[in-house]
Design a protein around this motif. Structure first.
Motif, mmCIF file in Angstrom:
data_model
loop_
_atom_site.group_PDB
_atom_site.id
_atom_site.type_symbol
_atom_site.label_atom_id
_atom_site.label_comp_id
_atom_site.label_asym_id
_atom_site.label_seq_id
_atom_site.Cartn_x
_atom_site.Cartn_y
_atom_site.Cartn_z
ATOM 1 N N ASN A 365 0.802 -1.223 0.000
ATOM 2 C CA ASN A 365 0.000 0.000 0.000
ATOM 3 C C ASN A 365 0.839 1.279 0.000
ATOM 4 N N ARG A 366 2.182 1.167 -0.001
ATOM 5 C CA ARG A 366 3.125 2.293 -0.079
ATOM 6 C C ARG A 366 3.105 3.186 1.163
ATOM 7 N N ARG A 367 2.435 2.770 2.200
ATOM 8 C CA ARG A 367 2.446 3.518 3.461
ATOM 9 C C ARG A 367 3.219 2.747 4.536
ATOM 10 N N GLU A 368 3.027 1.432 4.594
ATOM 11 C CA GLU A 368 3.775 0.603 5.520
ATOM 12 C C GLU A 368 5.111 0.214 4.885
ATOM 13 N N GLU A 369 5.961 -0.433 5.687
ATOM 14 C CA GLU A 369 7.245 -0.896 5.170
ATOM 15 C C GLU A 369 7.021 -2.053 4.180
ATOM 16 N N PRO A 370 7.791 -2.104 3.080
ATOM 17 C CA PRO A 370 7.569 -3.137 2.064
ATOM 18 C C PRO A 370 8.010 -4.517 2.533
ATOM 19 N N ASN A 371 7.338 -5.540 2.048
ATOM 20 C CA ASN A 371 7.718 -6.925 2.301
ATOM 21 C C ASN A 371 8.495 -7.445 1.093
ATOM 22 N N ILE A 372 9.611 -8.124 1.344
ATOM 23 C CA ILE A 372 10.490 -8.564 0.265
ATOM 24 C C ILE A 372 9.771 -9.607 -0.606
ATOM 25 N N GLU A 373 9.714 -9.326 -1.900
ATOM 26 C CA GLU A 373 9.182 -10.282 -2.858
ATOM 27 C C GLU A 373 10.300 -11.164 -3.408
ATOM 28 N N GLU A 374 11.459 -10.562 -3.685
ATOM 29 C CA GLU A 374 12.612 -11.296 -4.200
ATOM 30 C C GLU A 374 13.865 -10.482 -3.910
ATOM 31 N N VAL A 375 14.929 -11.179 -3.510
ATOM 32 C CA VAL A 375 16.212 -10.526 -3.275
ATOM 33 C C VAL A 375 16.991 -10.525 -4.577
ATOM 34 N N CYS A 376 17.340 -9.330 -5.073
ATOM 35 C CA CYS A 376 18.112 -9.227 -6.314
ATOM 36 C C CYS A 376 19.594 -9.467 -6.061
ATOM 37 N N GLU A 377 20.128 -8.921 -4.974
ATOM 38 C CA GLU A 377 21.536 -9.108 -4.615
ATOM 39 C C GLU A 377 21.688 -8.922 -3.109
ATOM 40 N N TYR A 378 22.487 -9.839 -2.498
ATOM 41 C CA TYR A 378 22.649 -9.793 -1.043
ATOM 42 C C TYR A 378 23.671 -8.758 -0.618
ATOM 43 N N GLY A 379 24.643 -8.466 -1.441
ATOM 44 C CA GLY A 379 25.623 -7.452 -1.100
ATOM 45 C C GLY A 379 26.800 -7.999 -0.308
ATOM 46 N N ALA A 380 27.890 -7.189 -0.253
ATOM 47 C CA ALA A 380 29.123 -7.631 0.388
ATOM 48 C C ALA A 380 28.956 -7.817 1.888
ATOM 49 N N VAL A 381 28.182 -6.967 2.543
ATOM 50 C CA VAL A 381 28.027 -7.042 4.008
ATOM 51 C C VAL A 381 27.362 -8.357 4.400
ATOM 52 N N PHE A 382 26.311 -8.728 3.698
ATOM 53 C CA PHE A 382 25.594 -9.967 4.024
ATOM 54 C C PHE A 382 26.492 -11.173 3.762
ATOM 55 N N ILE A 383 27.199 -11.193 2.620
ATOM 56 C CA ILE A 383 28.011 -12.352 2.259
ATOM 57 C C ILE A 383 29.178 -12.510 3.234
ATOM 58 N N GLN A 384 29.845 -11.425 3.600
ATOM 59 C CA GLN A 384 30.964 -11.510 4.538
ATOM 60 C C GLN A 384 30.507 -11.983 5.912
ATOM 61 N N LYS A 385 29.321 -11.553 6.335
ATOM 62 C CA LYS A 385 28.801 -11.999 7.625
ATOM 63 C C LYS A 385 28.483 -13.487 7.613
ATOM 64 N N VAL A 386 27.924 -13.962 6.520
ATOM 65 C CA VAL A 386 27.613 -15.392 6.404
ATOM 66 C C VAL A 386 28.891 -16.216 6.408
ATOM 67 N N ARG A 387 29.889 -15.804 5.647
ATOM 68 C CA ARG A 387 31.149 -16.549 5.604
ATOM 69 C C ARG A 387 31.871 -16.517 6.953
ATOM 70 N N LYS A 388 31.776 -15.417 7.662
ATOM 71 C CA LYS A 388 32.423 -15.331 8.974
ATOM 72 C C LYS A 388 31.792 -16.317 9.952
ATOM 73 N N LEU A 389 30.454 -16.359 9.971
ATOM 74 C CA LEU A 389 29.772 -17.297 10.865
ATOM 75 C C LEU A 389 30.065 -18.739 10.481
ATOM 76 N N TYR A 390 30.199 -19.002 9.195
ATOM 77 C CA TYR A 390 30.468 -20.373 8.747
ATOM 78 C C TYR A 390 31.868 -20.809 9.170
ATOM 79 N N HIS A 391 32.855 -19.905 9.038
ATOM 80 C CA HIS A 391 34.225 -20.244 9.446
ATOM 81 C C HIS A 391 34.349 -20.353 10.955
ATOM 82 N N GLU A 392 33.461 -19.705 11.697
ATOM 83 C CA GLU A 392 33.481 -19.824 13.159
ATOM 84 C C GLU A 392 32.853 -21.126 13.629
ATOM 85 N N GLY A 393 32.276 -21.902 12.716
ATOM 86 C CA GLY A 393 31.761 -23.207 13.076
ATOM 87 C C GLY A 393 30.253 -23.328 13.081
ATOM 88 N N MET A 394 29.523 -22.289 12.764
ATOM 89 C CA MET A 394 28.066 -22.362 12.735
ATOM 90 C C MET A 394 27.621 -23.125 11.492
#
Length: 533
Positions: A365-394
């Motif tokens: 409705n363009r008044r509330e916050e949008p809900n994600i329909e599809e992620v086009c790109e996760y970006g460097a911050v998301f990817i580095q955080k995922v790889r860091k958690l994976y190397h830490e053993g998660m």
């Protein structure tokens, strides 16, 4: 020999109905005797829709009906309905063919419309019998698209008659057999049939005047607002789908609109705005009701892409990247509305952390916050955080639960060969990827089917595409050969290829000519070396 009697016309009565009543009143044994009295020829008779030889008939009955031959055509036949959407020249020719005296061998050459069924309204039958002492055939009931009585709002029934060929219509009597021909109708179909019956009756009674130059060409701009696609062409598939939903399959089948419900072949809606398209009255009336009651109310309140974009960029939106420090904070100001917004209905949000996602405008409705329909790109911050958690053993599943993502997506992001695709964060490139997907899908459909009539045009388009590819390689500075650039240089609209996938060679030429990044970089280096020399 002049007639000594002829019955007067009742309100909304057909001329052939008055002739049939004349036969009953004079107790004539055979209709050929009546034809000889009225037309001086036993083979001439009064048809239902557009009777001929009206001048000859008027010489016999003019003093009794009190109308001229032209008034008979307008007030006692279906001429106003069939002439409503004709130009003045065609209308005069049709009227002239009804008034002129035709010989026997010329009668078949004259245009005549034979109705499939003859209809009556039971309530009108009862009222006419009480009021006049006899029933008669109504003009408004015999229109091909009228299936409801506009006075009583009741469905019409079929009268079983011998009318057809050279047999005139018999009189409407209490012993006339009838039969219901309409199935059980839904409320939508019933409402649409009532609307069409009222509009067709208005054209017959000349309460509505049509200008053939206004419809449907005058509505083209309104339809472009609602159904336009890339290149300014209309999205006929969407138009056909909404046309079917508006009328309902029942009404379309009853009206015999001849629309392909499976969207596998072309029909009259595909060429609705063509200047050469000549539609029958019932199709013109159905299209007019669709445009007035469905299209125009929606285009009245439509907003342009610029209006939508301005309304989204005046404020900041929350970041949806769960791996970012500013997650949930209103930091997103880069909002992109695609040029193909009317097709994919997508709005793209890009955060400074590289997280890019899109939403459906129809689901927001363009008044509330949008809900994600599809992620086009996760970006460097998301990817580095995922790889860091994976190397830490998660584990991968725990990471997926933490960031509300699929485990396959997390597995793909932690691979060493996975690279951040900057192209996908650019909405223009993201749209180019969608165009390539459409072309691949259209080529798959085109290869499965065979269209011999489009073979020559397919070869010509393929040659133009290869010529465009060779000209792009000669440009300085170097540019990458993309599908959209090929279409622009060859001056071919994408919808001409994708909307009707009849051109497998042209589609294959586009996919084969598109240049991957490695080939483009190699060609760019070679051209730079050549220029330095």
């Amino acid at each position: 020999m002049a007639l000594g009697y002829f019955p007067k016309l009742y309100p909304d009565e057909l001329l052939c109905s008055a002739v049939a009543r004349y036969r009953v009143h004079t107790m004539a044994s055979f209709h050929r005797h009546v034809n000889k009295e009225l037309y001086y020829n036993k083979d001439r008779y009064t048809s239902v829709a557009l009777p001929h030889n009206l001048t000859l008939l008027h010489e016999q009955i003019g003093q009794f009906v009190g109308m001229s031959p032209r008034e008979l055509a307008y007030n006692a036949t279906l001429f106003p309905y069939y002439a409503a959407f004709r130009d003045e020249n065609s209308r005069n020719q049709l009227l002239k063919s009804m008034l002129e005296i035709h010989r026997r061998y010329e009668f078949k050459a004259c245009s005549n419309i034979q109705l499939k069924i003859i209809k009556i309204c039971p309530d009108c039958f009862t009222e006419d019998t009480k009021r006049f002492g006899e029933a008669y055939w109504h003009r408004t009931h015999q229109l091909d698209c009228v299936h409801f009585c506009t006075v009583h709002l009741t469905p019409l029934i079929k009268a079983i008659t011998r009318y057809g060929g050279c047999t005139p219509l018999e009189p409407l009597l209490p012993i006339t057999k009838t039969k219901k021909y309409l199935p059980y109708l839904s409320e939508t179909s019933k409402q649409r049939l009532l609307e069409i019956s009222e509009l067709a009756t208005a054209y017959l009674e000349k309460r509505t005047i049509s200008n053939e130059t206004l419809l449907p060409k005058s509505r083209l701009n309104e339809f472009r607002k609602l159904y336009s696609i890339i290149g300014g062409r209309l999205n006929i598939k969407k138009l056909r789908k909404e046309f079917i939903n508006f009328f309902g399959e029942q009404a379309i089948e009853i009206l015999e609109l001849q629309i392909d419900l499976k969207y596998q072949s072309e029909d009259w809606l595909d060429k609705i705005f063509s200047s050469r398209q000549k539609l029958l009255p019932h199709k013109r009336i159905a299209f007019e009701i669709f445009s007035k009651n469905y299209v125009l109310p929606r285009t009245k309140y439509m907003r342009s892409i610029g209006y939508i974009h301005d309304g989204l960029t005046h404020r900041a939106w929350r970041c949806q990247n769960p791996a970012a420090e500013h997650f949930g904070q209103k930091v997103i100001t880069n909002v992109y509305v695609s040029t193909s917004f009317k097709i994919n209905d997508s709005i793209v949000f890009k955060c400074s952390c590289g997280f890019t996602f899109r939403v459906k405008s129809s689901k927001w409705n363009r008044r509330e916050e949008p809900n994600i329909e599809e992620v086009c790109e996760y970006g460097a911050v998301f990817i580095q955080k995922v790889r860091k958690l994976y190397h830490e053993g998660m584990g991968i599943c725990h990471i997926a639960d933490k960031f509300n993502a699929h485990k396959d997506t997390i597995s793909r992001l932690i691979r060493r060969d996975y690279k951040i695709l900057d192209g996908k964060t650019n909405p223009d490139v993201y749209e180019a990827i969608a165009v390539a997907k459409r072309i691949r899908k259209a080529r798959t459909l085109a290869l499965k089917a065979s269209f011999p009539s489009y073979e020559m045009q397919d070869k010509e388009m393929a040659e133009r595409i290869w010529t465009a590819a060779s000209s792009i390689t000669m440009q300085i500075p170097s540019v990458k050969i993309t599908a959209r650039r090929l279409l622009e240089v060859s001056k071919i609209e994408i919808d001409a290829l994708v909307a009707n996938p009849h051109f497998p060679r042209a589609l294959s030429a586009i996919l084969n000519a598109v240049e991957p990044y490695t080939a483009f970089f190699k060609r760019q280096r070679q051209q730079n070396l050549h220029n330095n020399l």
